[in-house]
Design an enzyme around this catalytic site. Sequence first.
Site, short mmCIF file in Angstrom:
data_model
loop_
_atom_site.label_atom_id
_atom_site.label_comp_id
_atom_site.label_asym_id
_atom_site.label_seq_id
_atom_site.Cartn_x
_atom_site.Cartn_y
_atom_site.Cartn_z
N GLY A 275 33.13 -17.79 7.19
CA GLY A 275 33.15 -16.93 6.37
C GLY A 275 34.63 -17.86 5.55
N ALA A 276 35.24 -18.29 6.40
CA ALA A 276 36.60 -18.63 5.89
C ALA A 276 37.58 -18.90 6.74
CB ALA A 276 37.11 -18.31 4.49
N MET A 277 38.75 -20.20 6.47
CA MET A 277 39.62 -19.85 7.92
C MET A 277 41.24 -19.96 7.33
SD MET A 277 40.07 -20.49 11.06
CE MET A 277 42.47 -20.22 11.87
N GLU A 278 42.05 -19.31 7.47
CA GLU A 278 42.89 -19.37 7.58
C GLU A 278 44.30 -20.57 7.68
OE1 GLU A 278 41.84 -17.52 10.27
OE2 GLU A 278 43.37 -17.07 12.03
N ASN A 279 44.12 -21.57 7.63
CA ASN A 279 44.68 -23.31 8.55
C ASN A 279 46.05 -22.81 7.13
OD1 ASN A 279 41.93 -23.74 9.88
ND2 ASN A 279 41.69 -24.48 7.37
N HIS A 311 41.59 -11.77 2.52
CA HIS A 311 42.03 -12.15 3.98
C HIS A 311 42.69 -12.93 4.47
CE1 HIS A 311 40.49 -10.91 8.15
NE2 HIS A 311 40.44 -12.67 8.41
N GLU A 312 42.26 -13.68 4.38
CA GLU A 312 42.72 -15.30 4.99
C GLU A 312 44.35 -15.37 3.95
OE1 GLU A 312 40.57 -16.13 6.81
OE2 GLU A 312 39.00 -15.62 5.95
N HIS A 315 46.37 -13.71 6.36
CA HIS A 315 46.55 -14.54 7.45
C HIS A 315 48.07 -14.92 7.71
CE1 HIS A 315 43.36 -13.14 10.40
NE2 HIS A 315 42.24 -13.77 9.58
N GLU A 334 42.58 -10.41 14.06
CA GLU A 334 41.86 -10.24 12.75
C GLU A 334 41.64 -8.24 12.21
OE1 GLU A 334 40.72 -12.13 11.57
OE2 GLU A 334 40.84 -14.23 12.59
N1 PHE Z 1 39.49 -16.78 11.25
C1 PHE Z 1 38.72 -17.06 10.43
C2 PHE Z 1 38.89 -15.88 9.92
O1 PHE Z 1 38.73 -14.26 10.46
C3 PHE Z 1 37.16 -17.10 10.77
C4 PHE Z 1 36.25 -17.95 11.39
C5 PHE Z 1 36.61 -17.81 13.32
C6 PHE Z 1 36.83 -18.80 11.15
C7 PHE Z 1 36.19 -19.00 13.43
C8 PHE Z 1 36.09 -20.54 11.35
C9 PHE Z 1 35.92 -20.57 12.93
O2 PHE Z 1 38.93 -15.46 8.42
ZN ZN Z 2 40.40 -13.31 9.98
#
Ligand code: PHE
Ligand code: ZN
Length: 887
Positions: A275-279, A311-312, A315, A334
């Site tokens: 879905g997306a990533m919290e970098n 959500h992101e 994080h 998570e």
């Molecule tokens: N950490 C991300 C999330 O929960 C999910 C994710 C995991 C995205 C692995 C990409 C790869 O928001």
């Molecule tokens: Zn997450």
Amino acid sequence: MNNLISGSDCTIRRGDYTFPECQVDDVHLNIAIYDDHTRVTGTYTITPLPHTGEVSQGGEATGKITLWGDDTLRFISLTVNGKSVHADEKSLAANAITLTLSGASTVVITSDINPDANTALEGLYRSGGMYCTQCEPEGFRRIIWYPDHPDILSVFTTRIEASKSLPFLLSNGNLTDQGDLPDDRHFAVWHDPHPKPSYLFAMVAGDLELVEDHFITNDGRRVALQIYVEHGNAHLCGHAMKSLKKSMKWDEDVFGLSYDLDVFMIVAVSHFNMGAMENKGLNIFNSKYVLANTKTATDDDLDRVESIIAHEYFHNWTGNRITCRDWFQLTLKEGLTVYRDQEFTADMHSRGVKRINDVALLKAIQFPEDASPTAHPIRPETYQEINNFYTPTVYEKGAEVIRMLEHILGKVGFMKGVALYIKTHDGQAATCEDFIVAMENANQANLSQFRHWYSQAGTPKVKVSRHYDSSKNTLTIQFHQSIPENPAIHTRQELVIPICMGLVSADGKPLPLIKEGQKKGTKECVITLTEKKETHRFENVPADAVPSLMRGFSAPVQLDSDLNSDELLLLLAADKDSYGRWNAGQELMKSLILDIIKHENINDSINFNINKLSSSFIAILEEKNLDYAVKAELLKLPSQQVVEAALQLVDPLAVWSARRKLAKAIARHIWVPAQAIITRFMTDLGKCDAGQRRLLNVLIHLLVLTREEKPYQQALLMAGHKNMTISMAGLGALNQSDAAERMQAMAEFEERWKNDSLVMEKWFSLEASCPYVSTPKHCDELMRHPAFDPGNPNKLRSVISVFAALNYRMFYANDGSGYLFLAHHIAEIDARNPQIAARMVLPLTRFSRYHEDRQALMKGALIRLKTAKTLSSDLSEVIEKTLSPKR
Ligand code: PHE
Ligand code: ZN
């Protein structure tokens, strides 16, 4: 070495964790992008830690550290303190270079990668014209050799250089320098002051369009908010931007947490596994969860965008500021962050509807996982491929475990616990244990037994038996908890289970609950079960009062209540808790479906009961002061998975057709009031609000099943509407048949949206899920459609996964053709993108309650897959667990 090294069987065990021997003080990355390759140099200052490492003669600490790599890296050079180091063949082949360092050392390592050839979408890859990264969990090692473990926190400075045809060069933190280079190239330098593990690293290079806004934090700092999208998509960012601002405000108001950098960036990419990533400071999103307005996205889509943005963003504290010590702790970030985004949505919209939707999802997705060969505790004990543990169990059940703490400790105590956890572990890589300890310390509580929720898999069953003593007016309720049989479940300890309960009088009024020996009662109470069998007694209870158990779904268990259908009808009509009402309706419908399966048809007695239930639905439709959205939820049928879970031996096709028969029968009974509502809403569809649209959607789906002419015409009209929610409601309703109106509406929709890649995903999903049109052959044709892209996970999911997950009639065809279709495509996908393949195979693993013949077909498809190809470790872990479950 630090961390968890894979043994010969590639299994990594939670108990094998050891603390790192070195710390990485800072990281300088230089990433130079060229047309045919990208050169990456990492310069690391690494210091052995005195406590864990040995001390050399000179008195300096020594320590070992392993730099992890990947087959996709081409090794160029390595120096330690300026001296070239030979990386031997064995280390390179094992993708692990282990160094022994004495005192603070500078390690410089260079390798080349080819983002264009990266089809796994982990590490640095190209999505359309842009370069982007995905590092969680272990993608960083596909960019450069590094101690790629979440307990190694470091300060990153990143220099990116590329052609000026890629005008935006982005990374985490703040932009500190930029300039021109020869040959029409340029560079940018980013510095992130917050120490972070490598999985939170990100960079993007592309020709993008920027949408900007800002947010003022509660302590008066101005944060630039930037959303980067492909050209032509700027007009689709408004909802995402609004959602981001709401999230930032909510986290300040509710958790007291503010953002901690000067800029927060979101980049939307079309090719993304998840879905997306919290970098840190640079979230990367599947474009599907950014680009949305009411013309291109349904209300549900818009709500999903809002909740994923939230959500992101959340994080940033629960995940980034406090990260995970190792990947077994994944639910630490998570589960908690899902809980937080659920609460956010509940506060923004309707709490009742949100809870119902979340529980429906849990029961449809997570309960089946917990009953399958891939069942695992929210904190797994072992894994081969951590990618396989981004599951509904770790996420959604993880959030339920957090929510139980709220029920057990009370909201105030729970929030105190979260605050203490954050204060204690800010800047650290923590564990689930740390979280529980903070909860205990903030509340002087003992949560020893509660900890089993972290180590035990399976959905507990709680059987309820009531006894009423009419001479004393006491109600005795016995609870009996058990863990179902499943070879993948290894422990069976008693759990702490909070049951939130109320009492409803025969005329639908709330009654006080007076526990035995107490004088005063309360309108609601929480009974916290700890024993295998427990009895609770309530006094002064009228004979015909009905207990509403598990209000708000206070624990992730399968409650087996002994309420009869009249009692359930009372709760459906009158419980104070929306979830309680919904659950009563679900139970009633579930038992009707089971009756239809048993008798293979609707006989008189079943029809009598459907009639009674339908009268309740009519009353609900006419109820004043009840949200349209809640009405809509109350009328939805229980999912296929929920019905299957109630049977010992399942024929999925029988479940599918019985479910449909019930829906059709209900539709006939409620026809008149339902038509009245549809007609009223349809006089001005543009004036309907989201709640009304939800109800319209449910009603039109039901009425089309009657095969009367009128609803087809209404659905056709809706399908052409400019509001996507209304359009999809009409299309979805028609899609339950192969009527001419369906063909017409689908063709018109395709014509209208053929150039909009994201909207076409909806069209693909409708096509793939149509029970009367879609077949494996049809899906193969869909995959040759000009809007299809086999390298794009969204597109693969919209055809293949939708077919397997929603088209019961065709996927479960008795000849096994659906299974072979899935296996065939998974083999192809696995060669390019193992993470996606290992997810998409899951429908083939959920056969434990099917007839032998069907099991043989499903296993046969897995065996063919296994023997025909060399599988990725991702896919083979899933298949092995399924075919040879360990006792
Ligand atoms: N950490 C991300 C999330 O929960 C999910 C994710 C995991 C995205 C692995 C990409 C790869 O928001
Ligand atoms: Zn997450």
